[in-house]
Design a protein around this motif. Structure first.
Motif, PDB file in Angstrom:
ATOM      1  N   VAL A  22       0.860  -1.189   0.000  1.00 34.31           N
ATOM      2  CA  VAL A  22       0.000   0.000   0.000  1.00 34.31           C
ATOM      3  C   VAL A  22       0.892   1.232   0.000  1.00 34.31           C
ATOM      4  O   VAL A  22       1.854   1.312   0.772  1.00 34.31           O
ATOM      5  CB  VAL A  22      -0.929   0.022   1.237  1.00 34.31           C
ATOM      6  N   LYS A  45      -1.424  -0.943  -4.230  1.00 32.36           N
ATOM      7  CA  LYS A  45      -2.596  -0.075  -4.090  1.00 32.36           C
ATOM      8  C   LYS A  45      -2.108   1.309  -3.677  1.00 32.36           C
ATOM      9  O   LYS A  45      -1.318   1.433  -2.737  1.00 32.36           O
ATOM     10  CB  LYS A  45      -3.557  -0.628  -3.030  1.00 32.36           C
ATOM     11  N   TYR A  66      -4.671  -0.435  -8.757  1.00 26.14           N
ATOM     12  CA  TYR A  66      -5.702  -0.015  -7.801  1.00 26.14           C
ATOM     13  C   TYR A  66      -5.352   1.367  -7.263  1.00 26.14           C
ATOM     14  O   TYR A  66      -4.265   1.577  -6.720  1.00 26.14           O
ATOM     15  CB  TYR A  66      -5.773  -1.023  -6.651  1.00 26.14           C
ATOM     16  N   ALA A  78      -7.397  -2.131   3.225  1.00 29.45           N
ATOM     17  CA  ALA A  78      -6.138  -2.398   2.517  1.00 29.45           C
ATOM     18  C   ALA A  78      -4.991  -2.619   3.500  1.00 29.45           C
ATOM     19  O   ALA A  78      -4.136  -3.488   3.293  1.00 29.45           O
ATOM     20  CB  ALA A  78      -5.814  -1.235   1.575  1.00 29.45           C
TER      21      ALA A  78
END
Length: 221
Positions: A22, A45, A66, A78
């Motif tokens: 992330v 992401k 994403y 996430a």
């Protein structure tokens, strides 16, 4: 040891689920973090509150990944699944706290936080400044890497890179009649000053350290 991780390796190996990464912030740091992670086979992401930056990131990467605005519901989901989270969010005076301590507590044990925003206070509530000598610490069983000025680790490369950026700028200042003249007409340079003739001119630094500061516009003539 105290910094032992969860034993995962970056790399898209057949039959093995990819590492979940992330990234908070779709600026330059976020983009290159995404490039590196994708290149190593990770599932990435990216969160940012600027739709424009997210679109630019997608375009620059040349692929669909994403992306999302920073909404607590989606971000928390996430973070619970990720193996690595990289914070690269900047604010006007300091970085906003994006990830609360509660969110950190809900992350997988042994996962890693890299707070690149620590230079401006950090965007994780649990972040504390670390050093190159002792770069990590554990909190809630999550490994935190919060070293400010990361490029200093590679001093020669960093010095050459910053010289390439600053040299043309310094030459332009000289050609324009020197620093005093440039400060009056270059808004970016003026706003970037921390001190002028020994007087603190950065409001953010003054408020952060409770120091007296002056408006640069009142000092130049």
């Amino acid at each position: 040891g105290s910094s032992q991780g969860n034993g995962l390796m970056f790399g898209n190996i057949s039959g093995v689920p990819p590492t979940e990464v992330v990234i908070l912030g779709a600026g330059t740091v976020g983009e290159f973090a995404a490039r590196s992670a994708i290149g190593l086979g990770a599932n990435v992401k990216v969160f940012d509150n600027s739709i424009t930056r997210l679109r630019c990131l997608q375009a620059n990467l040349g692929r669909t990944i994403y992306t999302s605005t920073i909404q607590p519901k989606y971000l928390s989901k996430a973070l619970k699944r990720c193996d690595v989270v990289i914070g690269a969010v900047r604010g006007k005076d300091r970085s906003p706290i994006i990830v609360t301590e509660t969110m950190v507590e809900s992350m997988k044990k042994g996962s890693v936080i890299i707070d690149v925003s620590i230079d401006m206070g950090g965007c994780f509530e649990t972040s504390e400044v670390t050093t190159h000598n002792k770069p990590t610490f554990r909190k809630h069983d999550i490994i935190h890497y919060c070293v400010p000025n990361i490029p200093a680790r590679y001093s020669r490369t960093a010095s050459a890179s910053i010289s390439n950026i600053f040299t043309p700028y310094l030459l332009k200042i000289a050609d324009d009649g020197g620093l005093e003249h440039a400060i009056r007409f270059d808004k970016g340079l003026k706003n970037g000053l921390y001190f002028y003739h020994g007087i603190l001119t950065s409001r953010a630094v003054g408020e952060w350290f409770d120091l007296k500061h002056s408006d640069i516009n009142l000092l130049i003539f």
